[in-house]
Each structure stands twice: as C-alpha cells, then as structure tokens.
Design a protein around this motif. Structure first.
Motif, PDB file in Angstrom:
ATOM      1  N   ILE A  29      31.571  46.761  39.736  1.00 52.73           N
ATOM      2  CA  ILE A  29      33.547  46.234  39.155  1.00 52.73           C
ATOM      3  C   ILE A  29      33.888  45.298  40.524  1.00 52.73           C
ATOM      4  O   ILE A  29      34.033  43.733  40.615  1.00 52.73           O
ATOM      5  CB  ILE A  29      33.950  47.197  39.008  1.00 52.73           C
ATOM      6  N   LEU A  30      33.499  45.268  41.649  1.00 48.61           N
ATOM      7  CA  LEU A  30      34.354  44.814  43.075  1.00 48.61           C
ATOM      8  C   LEU A  30      33.291  43.746  43.202  1.00 48.61           C
ATOM      9  O   LEU A  30      33.761  42.722  43.211  1.00 48.61           O
ATOM     10  CB  LEU A  30      34.025  45.879  44.275  1.00 48.61           C
ATOM     11  N   VAL A  33      33.388  40.783  40.808  1.00 42.65           N
ATOM     12  CA  VAL A  33      34.638  39.930  41.348  1.00 42.65           C
ATOM     13  C   VAL A  33      34.568  39.434  42.245  1.00 42.65           C
ATOM     14  O   VAL A  33      34.723  37.397  42.604  1.00 42.65           O
ATOM     15  CB  VAL A  33      35.755  41.143  41.707  1.00 42.65           C
ATOM     16  N   VAL A  37      34.642  34.851  41.841  1.00 38.95           N
ATOM     17  CA  VAL A  37      35.591  33.884  43.452  1.00 38.95           C
ATOM     18  C   VAL A  37      35.002  33.196  43.900  1.00 38.95           C
ATOM     19  O   VAL A  37      34.509  32.065  43.872  1.00 38.95           O
ATOM     20  CB  VAL A  37      36.811  35.339  43.747  1.00 38.95           C
ATOM     21  N   TYR A  85      36.943  45.006  32.259  1.00 38.09           N
ATOM     22  CA  TYR A  85      36.976  44.644  33.691  1.00 38.09           C
ATOM     23  C   TYR A  85      35.619  43.306  34.034  1.00 38.09           C
ATOM     24  O   TYR A  85      36.501  42.749  34.817  1.00 38.09           O
ATOM     25  CB  TYR A  85      36.456  45.818  35.017  1.00 38.09           C
ATOM     26  N   VAL A  86      35.264  42.900  33.241  1.00 37.26           N
ATOM     27  CA  VAL A  86      34.030  41.947  33.899  1.00 37.26           C
ATOM     28  C   VAL A  86      34.918  40.451  33.588  1.00 37.26           C
ATOM     29  O   VAL A  86      35.233  39.289  34.079  1.00 37.26           O
ATOM     30  CB  VAL A  86      33.228  41.925  33.120  1.00 37.26           C
ATOM     31  N   SER A  89      38.136  40.402  35.705  1.00 40.32           N
ATOM     32  CA  SER A  89      37.850  39.598  37.159  1.00 40.32           C
ATOM     33  C   SER A  89      37.249  37.952  36.748  1.00 40.32           C
ATOM     34  O   SER A  89      36.886  37.086  37.732  1.00 40.32           O
ATOM     35  CB  SER A  89      36.003  40.573  37.478  1.00 40.32           C
ATOM     36  N   ILE A  92      40.630  36.965  37.009  1.00 39.13           N
ATOM     37  CA  ILE A  92      41.193  36.766  38.448  1.00 39.13           C
ATOM     38  C   ILE A  92      40.764  36.110  39.168  1.00 39.13           C
ATOM     39  O   ILE A  92      40.896  34.844  40.272  1.00 39.13           O
ATOM     40  CB  ILE A  92      40.996  37.871  39.583  1.00 39.13           C
ATOM     41  N   ALA A  93      39.303  35.472  39.112  1.00 38.27           N
ATOM     42  CA  ALA A  93      38.423  34.357  39.688  1.00 38.27           C
ATOM     43  C   ALA A  93      39.081  33.286  39.640  1.00 38.27           C
ATOM     44  O   ALA A  93      38.776  32.022  39.892  1.00 38.27           O
ATOM     45  CB  ALA A  93      37.012  34.354  39.438  1.00 38.27           C
TER      46      ALA A  93
END
Length: 161
Positions: A29-30, A33, A37, A85-86, A89, A92-93
């Motif tokens: 997951i990290l 992200v 990003v 989660y994708v 993310s 977030i991006a």
C-alpha cells in the motif's frame, strides 16, 4: 531432530511458518501511494515502480505457492480493503499534485478539480457495485456455477442492471 529445531533463534528452513500478510500488505500500500504521488511529479518513478512490482509479484507468488503454509490464507477477504486503500491513495496523490501545482502558481491547477470530481464519482460507483458483490461470494466460487449455467443456456440479462 536437528533439522527441525531452532538454531540461535532462527527457525529451520523446513518449517518457514506463515506469511505475515499485514506486514507485506502495508508495504505494498505504501508503494502504491508513492507510485501515485510521484508518477506525476517524477515520471521515472513509474518505471522504477513497475520493476519493483514485477519483482514482488514474482517473489511473492513463489513464496505463497511453494514455501509458506497456506493455513492462514484469508481467501480474498483483503481484496476489498486493498481496493479501498488504492482509491484512497489515488485521492492523496491527486490532492498532493493539486497542492504542488497551486504552490507553483501554475495555470493548470484548476484543471485538477474535474479530475478529483471524476475520481469521487468512480469511488461511489466502485463502492456501490464492487463491495456489494464481493462481500457475499468470492469470484472463484462463482465461476463454476456460472460456467455450468452458460452450458445450460441460461441468460444473465437481468443482472446487467
């Protein structure tokens, strides 16, 4: 007996134990992200992450099939969380890119707003369709009855919505 006993705190090679899904899941997951990003800010990171995901897929597939005990396999229960989660993310991006473009006083920063709106609509569509179906029956268990019903000539037109 020596082959199956611990040596200086290390587990024997013939008994690797189970795979810690939560540990590796959080790393993946990290990486998603980071990919989302930095793929816009630094496009070379997309190529590097493609290589990383290719290597991870190869290694984890081998580990899951041939090495680790499948007793703690969740049967796809993490998949709905992974999709969630994708999508988070991805938001977030998009907000990070919008912030970077706004701080640079770029003229294309307002063009990110329709993209965020489209992403919200996509998230609502996925939440309404995918999670509803995936929470009841895994795809693997659906395949065999569907193939049998297709052979019998049953029509699934009513499912199309």
């Amino acid at each position: 007996e020596e082959k199956t006993s611990d040596y200086m705190g290390f587990m024997p090679l013939c008994n690797p134990g189970g795979l810690w899904f939560a540990w590796y899941f959080s790393d993946v997951i990290l990486m998603f992200v980071i990919l989302f990003v930095y793929s816009v800010l630094s496009p070379i990171s997309s190529v590097l992450m493609l290589c990383v995901f290719f290597l991870l897929e190869t290694v984890y597939r081998n580990q899951l099939i041939f090495v680790y005990d499948p007793s703690n396999d969740a049967g796809g229960k993490y998949w709905t969380h992974f999709v969630w989660y994708v999508v988070v993310s991805m938001f977030i991006a998009q907000l990070t890119v919008l912030a970077v473009l706004s701080l640079n006083e770029s003229t294309v920063a307002p063009l990110m707003i329709p993209l965020i709106i489209i992403s919200i609509l996509f998230w609502r569509y996925v939440s309404a369709q995918h999670f509803r179906v995936a929470s009841y029956l895994p795809v693997v268990e659906c395949h065999d009855p569907d193939a049998q019903f297709e052979e019998e000539g049953l029509d699934y037109g009513f499912v199309q919505g």
